[in-house]
Design a protein around this motif. Sequence first.
Motif, short mmCIF file in Angstrom:
data_model
loop_
_atom_site.label_atom_id
_atom_site.label_comp_id
_atom_site.label_asym_id
_atom_site.label_seq_id
_atom_site.Cartn_x
_atom_site.Cartn_y
_atom_site.Cartn_z
N ALA A 311 0.74 -1.11 0.24
CA ALA A 311 0.07 0.11 0.12
C ALA A 311 0.90 1.34 0.00
CB ALA A 311 -0.90 0.02 1.31
N GLY A 312 0.39 2.29 -0.47
CA GLY A 312 1.21 3.47 -0.88
C GLY A 312 2.02 3.68 -2.08
N GLY A 313 2.07 2.54 -3.00
CA GLY A 313 2.79 2.48 -4.23
C GLY A 313 4.32 2.64 -4.28
N GLU A 314 4.79 3.45 -5.20
CA GLU A 314 6.47 3.18 -5.32
C GLU A 314 6.98 4.04 -4.12
OE1 GLU A 314 8.82 5.96 -8.36
OE2 GLU A 314 8.16 4.25 -9.28
N ALA A 315 6.43 5.03 -3.65
CA ALA A 315 7.07 5.89 -2.44
C ALA A 315 7.03 4.81 -1.33
CB ALA A 315 6.30 7.07 -2.17
N ALA A 316 6.11 4.06 -1.17
CA ALA A 316 5.99 3.17 0.17
C ALA A 316 7.27 1.96 -0.12
CB ALA A 316 4.90 2.57 0.35
N VAL A 317 7.24 1.60 -1.43
CA VAL A 317 8.33 0.78 -1.78
C VAL A 317 9.93 1.10 -1.43
CG1 VAL A 317 9.34 -0.80 -3.59
CG2 VAL A 317 6.98 -0.62 -3.72
N PHE A 318 9.99 2.58 -1.78
CA PHE A 318 11.41 3.01 -1.51
C PHE A 318 11.70 3.15 -0.29
CE2 PHE A 318 11.23 4.72 -6.21
CZ PHE A 318 11.56 3.25 -6.60
N ARG A 319 10.62 3.51 0.64
CA ARG A 319 10.86 3.77 2.22
C ARG A 319 11.11 2.34 2.71
NH1 ARG A 319 6.23 7.11 1.79
NH2 ARG A 319 4.85 5.50 2.67
N LEU A 320 10.45 1.28 2.19
CA LEU A 320 10.50 -0.03 2.80
C LEU A 320 12.04 -0.75 2.53
CD1 LEU A 320 9.70 -2.92 3.82
CD2 LEU A 320 9.29 -3.63 1.49
N VAL A 321 12.59 -0.31 1.28
CA VAL A 321 14.10 -0.81 1.09
C VAL A 321 15.01 0.02 1.81
CG1 VAL A 321 13.23 -1.84 -1.24
CG2 VAL A 321 14.34 0.54 -1.11
N GLU A 331 18.96 -6.07 -8.44
CA GLU A 331 18.34 -7.13 -9.54
C GLU A 331 18.69 -8.31 -9.42
OE1 GLU A 331 18.20 -5.64 -13.45
OE2 GLU A 331 17.11 -3.78 -12.95
N SER A 332 18.58 -9.42 -10.07
CA SER A 332 18.74 -10.83 -10.13
C SER A 332 17.93 -11.32 -9.00
CB SER A 332 20.34 -11.01 -9.92
OG SER A 332 20.72 -12.24 -10.35
N LEU A 333 18.50 -12.86 -8.70
CA LEU A 333 17.62 -13.79 -7.82
C LEU A 333 18.53 -15.06 -7.79
CD1 LEU A 333 15.72 -16.03 -9.61
CD2 LEU A 333 15.19 -13.78 -10.42
N GLY A 334 18.26 -15.97 -6.68
CA GLY A 334 18.64 -17.08 -6.49
C GLY A 334 19.93 -17.27 -6.01
N SER A 345 10.83 -0.23 -11.96
CA SER A 345 11.73 0.51 -12.12
C SER A 345 13.10 -0.24 -12.46
CB SER A 345 12.22 1.46 -11.09
OG SER A 345 12.33 0.94 -10.05
N MET A 346 13.12 -1.50 -12.21
CA MET A 346 14.33 -2.59 -12.27
C MET A 346 14.04 -3.49 -13.28
SD MET A 346 15.07 -2.07 -8.23
CE MET A 346 16.69 -3.01 -8.20
N SER A 347 13.89 -4.69 -13.09
CA SER A 347 14.00 -5.70 -13.77
C SER A 347 12.78 -5.86 -15.11
CB SER A 347 13.55 -7.13 -12.97
OG SER A 347 12.28 -7.25 -12.55
N HIS A 348 11.64 -5.13 -14.68
CA HIS A 348 10.85 -4.91 -15.72
C HIS A 348 10.98 -3.53 -16.35
CE1 HIS A 348 9.96 -8.90 -14.23
NE2 HIS A 348 9.41 -9.13 -15.09
N ALA A 349 11.72 -2.73 -16.39
CA ALA A 349 11.70 -1.39 -16.72
C ALA A 349 11.74 -1.34 -18.42
CB ALA A 349 12.99 -0.44 -16.33
N ALA A 350 12.15 -2.45 -18.81
CA ALA A 350 12.47 -2.31 -20.43
C ALA A 350 10.70 -2.54 -20.93
CB ALA A 350 13.15 -3.41 -21.09
N VAL A 366 6.54 -5.36 -5.25
CA VAL A 366 8.04 -5.63 -4.76
C VAL A 366 8.40 -7.26 -4.91
CG1 VAL A 366 9.56 -5.45 -2.56
CG2 VAL A 366 7.59 -4.09 -2.62
N ARG A 367 9.39 -7.47 -5.53
CA ARG A 367 9.80 -8.84 -5.69
C ARG A 367 10.89 -9.32 -4.62
NH1 ARG A 367 12.85 -10.72 -10.95
NH2 ARG A 367 14.59 -10.30 -9.70
N VAL A 368 10.77 -10.41 -4.12
CA VAL A 368 11.63 -10.77 -3.14
C VAL A 368 12.38 -12.25 -3.73
CG1 VAL A 368 12.33 -11.36 -0.70
CG2 VAL A 368 10.71 -9.68 -1.42
N SER A 369 13.66 -12.28 -3.38
CA SER A 369 14.31 -13.65 -3.75
C SER A 369 14.99 -13.97 -2.38
CB SER A 369 15.41 -13.32 -4.65
OG SER A 369 16.38 -14.45 -4.69
N ALA A 370 14.47 -14.89 -1.71
CA ALA A 370 14.79 -15.37 -0.19
C ALA A 370 15.89 -15.98 -0.25
CB ALA A 370 13.61 -16.03 0.36
N GLY A 371 16.94 -15.71 0.44
CA GLY A 371 18.49 -16.18 0.60
C GLY A 371 18.26 -17.27 1.39
#
Length: 393
Positions: A311-321, A331-334, A345-350, A366-371
């Motif tokens: 909730a809160g869109g892009e601004a909330a995402v950037f506050r989270l990170v 970017e990347s994963l795995g 704005s990152m992996s799917h910006a194209a 938000v996309r998460v790659s759990a380590g």
Amino acid sequence: MKRDIPLDHLQFATRCVHGGVYKDPLYNSVVTPIYPSSTFYFEGPRQTSGYDYSRTKNPTRDALEENLASLEGGAGATAVATGMAAITTVLHLLPAGAHVVSGADIYGGTYRLFANVLPARGLRFSMVDMGDPAAVAAAIEPDTALIWIETPSNPLLRLTDIRAVCALARERGVLTCADNTFLSPYLQRPLEMGADLVVHSTTKYLNGHSDVVGGAIVSGTRELAEKVAATANALGTTCSPFDAWLVLRGVKTLPLRMQAHEKNAAALAQLLDAHPLVERVYYPGLSQHPGHELARRQQHGFGAMLSFELAGGEAAVFRLVERLKLYAFAESLGGVESLIEHPTSMSHAAMTPQAQADAGIGPGLVRVSAGIEDTQDLVDDMAQALAAIESGD
């Protein structure tokens, strides 16, 4: 004592460790050697040891290809320089003017290739809801040559019924290729469900340590494997010996890593699903996920990737990170470390804004790659970051 271990009867974890290893007849190394030589001398006119030039064939790359073919249950594999090199090589198998059916919700790099590069070279693409076999069937045209399957999809974790789509393709004489990067052969093996080809970004779970980029194509038949290998050689997409060695080293611990990855992803999904700031969680392991039952049928687990709408869109995402401590904003994963990213704005910006909207990729995603870190540490870090946003800090 010569070690010649047939892999077919061995369990998956054993094949991860022993596939493609015993290649040193001089010193009996238990680690596959790196053969960095670009060229190999001829024993005489038209007489070689089986190797002449490393772009075409290299012993270290052969070892990785043997391993990956065994893990996916394929007739052969070709290791290439990147995941995109794998996709590019597969698309070069198609005739001029061919039509391809793929999902609308796919990796941004794949979308860029399909939408911006290959149409200029005569290929046509229809992007549909791959979760609906009827939509896939309706999209097939007389000159359709390939159905591209990405399941779970990136980044919304939508599932495609591999058996249903492959059966449909086979009826129409259409080739199928499945991108298995998100799950790895430990959790899903598309060739067993009818796919003709499987591709991987070996950068991700197969290598697992964020220290190499690579790709692979595994073929269901020997004839197709030979065609892929010849195409990769002609295009020059094959990977370096050192990169092949790194992936072969990483794949040895694939089962152990995937178990830890999945445990952490499941715990994070439960936390996020219950949090008031999270509008929706995309993780097939949750019972309410629309693909949950299909995942239970065609996968051997639910994987380590998840996405959620904040909730809160892009601004909330950037506050989270900004408030997270253990998740790298990258970017990347795995890899063994947890990563978090903003697909828009990152992996799917194209993708164009309209293409993102059509795929369901919004600014609050938000996309998460759990380590493989400690589960409680990851949960606690995510909880404190969400709490900070909730309190206005």
